[in-house]
Design a protein around this motif. Structure first.
Motif, PDB file in Angstrom:
ATOM      1  N   GLN A   1       0.834  -1.184   0.000  1.00 38.15           N
ATOM      2  CA  GLN A   1       0.000   0.000   0.000  1.00 38.15           C
ATOM      3  C   GLN A   1       0.877   1.246   0.000  1.00 38.15           C
ATOM      4  O   GLN A   1       2.015   1.194   0.428  1.00 38.15           O
ATOM      5  N   VAL A   2       0.283   2.326  -0.493  1.00 30.55           N
ATOM      6  CA  VAL A   2       1.017   3.583  -0.559  1.00 30.55           C
ATOM      7  C   VAL A   2       1.253   4.105   0.859  1.00 30.55           C
ATOM      8  O   VAL A   2       0.345   4.168   1.672  1.00 30.55           O
ATOM      9  N   GLN A   3       2.516   4.464   1.129  1.00 31.37           N
ATOM     10  CA  GLN A   3       2.853   5.082   2.409  1.00 31.37           C
ATOM     11  C   GLN A   3       3.753   6.273   2.168  1.00 31.37           C
ATOM     12  O   GLN A   3       4.677   6.205   1.346  1.00 31.37           O
ATOM     13  N   LEU A   4       3.475   7.351   2.901  1.00 31.90           N
ATOM     14  CA  LEU A   4       4.284   8.553   2.866  1.00 31.90           C
ATOM     15  C   LEU A   4       4.583   8.946   4.304  1.00 31.90           C
ATOM     16  O   LEU A   4       3.653   9.116   5.099  1.00 31.90           O
ATOM     17  N   VAL A   5       5.854   9.077   4.638  1.00 35.83           N
ATOM     18  CA  VAL A   5       6.247   9.366   6.013  1.00 35.83           C
ATOM     19  C   VAL A   5       7.139  10.593   6.029  1.00 35.83           C
ATOM     20  O   VAL A   5       8.273  10.560   5.534  1.00 35.83           O
ATOM     21  N   GLU A   6       6.615  11.674   6.617  1.00 33.41           N
ATOM     22  CA  GLU A   6       7.379  12.916   6.711  1.00 33.41           C
ATOM     23  C   GLU A   6       8.243  12.936   7.971  1.00 33.41           C
ATOM     24  O   GLU A   6       7.903  12.312   8.985  1.00 33.41           O
ATOM     25  N   SER A   7       9.330  13.675   7.893  1.00 32.15           N
ATOM     26  CA  SER A   7      10.190  13.891   9.049  1.00 32.15           C
ATOM     27  C   SER A   7      10.952  15.199   8.851  1.00 32.15           C
ATOM     28  O   SER A   7      10.940  15.768   7.760  1.00 32.15           O
ATOM     29  N   GLY A   8      11.584  15.659   9.930  1.00 34.38           N
ATOM     30  CA  GLY A   8      12.441  16.831   9.831  1.00 34.38           C
ATOM     31  C   GLY A   8      11.868  18.110  10.401  1.00 34.38           C
ATOM     32  O   GLY A   8      12.551  19.138  10.417  1.00 34.38           O
ATOM     33  N   GLY A   9      10.636  18.081  10.854  1.00 34.42           N
ATOM     34  CA  GLY A   9      10.049  19.275  11.440  1.00 34.42           C
ATOM     35  C   GLY A   9      10.654  19.589  12.796  1.00 34.42           C
ATOM     36  O   GLY A   9      11.447  18.820  13.342  1.00 34.42           O
ATOM     37  N   GLY A  10      10.269  20.739  13.328  1.00 38.81           N
ATOM     38  CA  GLY A  10      10.766  21.131  14.633  1.00 38.81           C
ATOM     39  C   GLY A  10      10.540  22.594  14.910  1.00 38.81           C
ATOM     40  O   GLY A  10       9.806  23.278  14.182  1.00 38.81           O
ATOM     41  N   LEU A  11      11.191  23.071  15.962  1.00 40.10           N
ATOM     42  CA  LEU A  11      11.122  24.472  16.366  1.00 40.10           C
ATOM     43  C   LEU A  11      12.382  25.179  15.876  1.00 40.10           C
ATOM     44  O   LEU A  11      13.495  24.700  16.119  1.00 40.10           O
ATOM     45  N   VAL A  12      12.201  26.291  15.200  1.00 37.89           N
ATOM     46  CA  VAL A  12      13.337  27.046  14.674  1.00 37.89           C
ATOM     47  C   VAL A  12      13.068  28.529  14.843  1.00 37.89           C
ATOM     48  O   VAL A  12      11.904  28.962  14.818  1.00 37.89           O
ATOM     49  N   GLN A  13      14.130  29.300  15.025  1.00 42.02           N
ATOM     50  CA  GLN A  13      13.973  30.745  15.156  1.00 42.02           C
ATOM     51  C   GLN A  13      13.744  31.389  13.793  1.00 42.02           C
ATOM     52  O   GLN A  13      14.163  30.835  12.763  1.00 42.02           O
ATOM     53  N   PRO A  14      13.106  32.541  13.772  1.00 42.46           N
ATOM     54  CA  PRO A  14      12.958  33.270  12.501  1.00 42.46           C
ATOM     55  C   PRO A  14      14.313  33.468  11.831  1.00 42.46           C
ATOM     56  O   PRO A  14      15.304  33.784  12.486  1.00 42.46           O
ATOM     57  N   GLY A  15      14.323  33.248  10.519  1.00 35.99           N
ATOM     58  CA  GLY A  15      15.567  33.328   9.763  1.00 35.99           C
ATOM     59  C   GLY A  15      16.308  32.015   9.665  1.00 35.99           C
ATOM     60  O   GLY A  15      17.278  31.904   8.903  1.00 35.99           O
ATOM     61  N   GLY A  16      15.871  31.024  10.405  1.00 36.46           N
ATOM     62  CA  GLY A  16      16.523  29.723  10.409  1.00 36.46           C
ATOM     63  C   GLY A  16      16.103  28.847   9.241  1.00 36.46           C
ATOM     64  O   GLY A  16      15.327  29.263   8.369  1.00 36.46           O
ATOM     65  N   SER A  17      16.620  27.624   9.254  1.00 32.02           N
ATOM     66  CA  SER A  17      16.377  26.680   8.165  1.00 32.02           C
ATOM     67  C   SER A  17      15.976  25.317   8.715  1.00 32.02           C
ATOM     68  O   SER A  17      16.368  24.944   9.831  1.00 32.02           O
ATOM     69  N   LEU A  18      15.224  24.602   7.912  1.00 30.03           N
ATOM     70  CA  LEU A  18      14.879  23.213   8.174  1.00 30.03           C
ATOM     71  C   LEU A  18      14.815  22.481   6.843  1.00 30.03           C
ATOM     72  O   LEU A  18      14.497  23.094   5.817  1.00 30.03           O
ATOM     73  N   ARG A  19      15.097  21.180   6.878  1.00 30.75           N
ATOM     74  CA  ARG A  19      14.875  20.351   5.706  1.00 30.75           C
ATOM     75  C   ARG A  19      13.910  19.243   6.066  1.00 30.75           C
ATOM     76  O   ARG A  19      14.192  18.421   6.945  1.00 30.75           O
ATOM     77  N   LEU A  20      12.788  19.225   5.374  1.00 32.70           N
ATOM     78  CA  LEU A  20      11.805  18.168   5.551  1.00 32.70           C
ATOM     79  C   LEU A  20      12.077  17.052   4.555  1.00 32.70           C
ATOM     80  O   LEU A  20      12.494  17.305   3.431  1.00 32.70           O
ATOM     81  N   SER A  21      11.793  15.838   4.987  1.00 33.22           N
ATOM     82  CA  SER A  21      11.912  14.667   4.119  1.00 33.22           C
ATOM     83  C   SER A  21      10.590  13.921   4.104  1.00 33.22           C
ATOM     84  O   SER A  21       9.850  13.921   5.088  1.00 33.22           O
ATOM     85  N   CYS A  22      10.313  13.277   2.991  1.00 27.86           N
ATOM     86  CA  CYS A  22       9.122  12.441   2.865  1.00 27.86           C
ATOM     87  C   CYS A  22       9.548  11.146   2.183  1.00 27.86           C
ATOM     88  O   CYS A  22       9.876  11.152   0.994  1.00 27.86           O
ATOM     89  N   ALA A  23       9.541  10.075   2.950  1.00 29.67           N
ATOM     90  CA  ALA A  23       9.917   8.766   2.422  1.00 29.67           C
ATOM     91  C   ALA A  23       8.681   8.068   1.890  1.00 29.67           C
ATOM     92  O   ALA A  23       7.687   7.912   2.615  1.00 29.67           O
ATOM     93  N   ALA A  24       8.753   7.653   0.641  1.00 27.15           N
ATOM     94  CA  ALA A  24       7.613   7.030  -0.023  1.00 27.15           C
ATOM     95  C   ALA A  24       7.840   5.543  -0.221  1.00 27.15           C
ATOM     96  O   ALA A  24       8.976   5.096  -0.423  1.00 27.15           O
ATOM     97  N   SER A  25       6.760   4.784  -0.195  1.00 20.53           N
ATOM     98  CA  SER A  25       6.838   3.355  -0.458  1.00 20.53           C
ATOM     99  C   SER A  25       5.501   2.872  -0.979  1.00 20.53           C
ATOM    100  O   SER A  25       4.472   3.536  -0.837  1.00 20.53           O
TER     101      SER A  25
END
Length: 113
Positions: free
Chosen positions: A1-25
């Motif tokens: 079955q189709v699965q999508l799993v996100e990760s990489g979120g969090g708390l960051v200060q203004p001006g900061g960076s994050l990278r989100l990932s989504c693993a598919a199967s």
């Protein structure tokens, strides 16, 4: 079955960076366009960025120049690099296969000092 799993979120200060990932199967990832969406409290879910099977990209105006969507077909993963984050970017971020109603569970991004 189709699965999508996100990760990489969090708390960051203004001006900061994050990278989100989504693993598919569960499907042939490389042939499908993928997208990132977000939903802030009390607001409708909105499209943030899309990437086609050929890696063409499109962004909503408010994130252009700050966010980058990309994909790694060898890893069946789609990414969202988010730079220069603003409090207005606070939301739950979801990835989606653009064909069919397949969503991940979401990952929370909070931009706050």
């Amino acid at each position: 079955q189709v699965q999508l799993v996100e990760s990489g979120g969090g708390l960051v200060q203004p001006g900061g960076s994050l990278r989100l990932s989504c693993a598919a199967s569960g499907f042939s990832f490389s042939i499908y366009a993928m997208s990132w969406h977000r939903q802030a409290p009390g607001k409708k879910r909105e499209l943030v960025a899309t990437i086609t099977s050929g890696a063409a990209t499109n962004y909503r105006d408010s994130v252009k120049g700050r966010f980058t969507i990309s994909r790694d077909n060898a890893k069946n993963t789609v990414y969202l690099q988010m730079n220069s984050l603003e409090p207005e970017d606070t939301a739950v971020y979801y990835c989606k296969r653009t064909v069919g109603s397949y969503w991940g569970q979401g990952t929370q991004v909070t931009v706050s000092s």
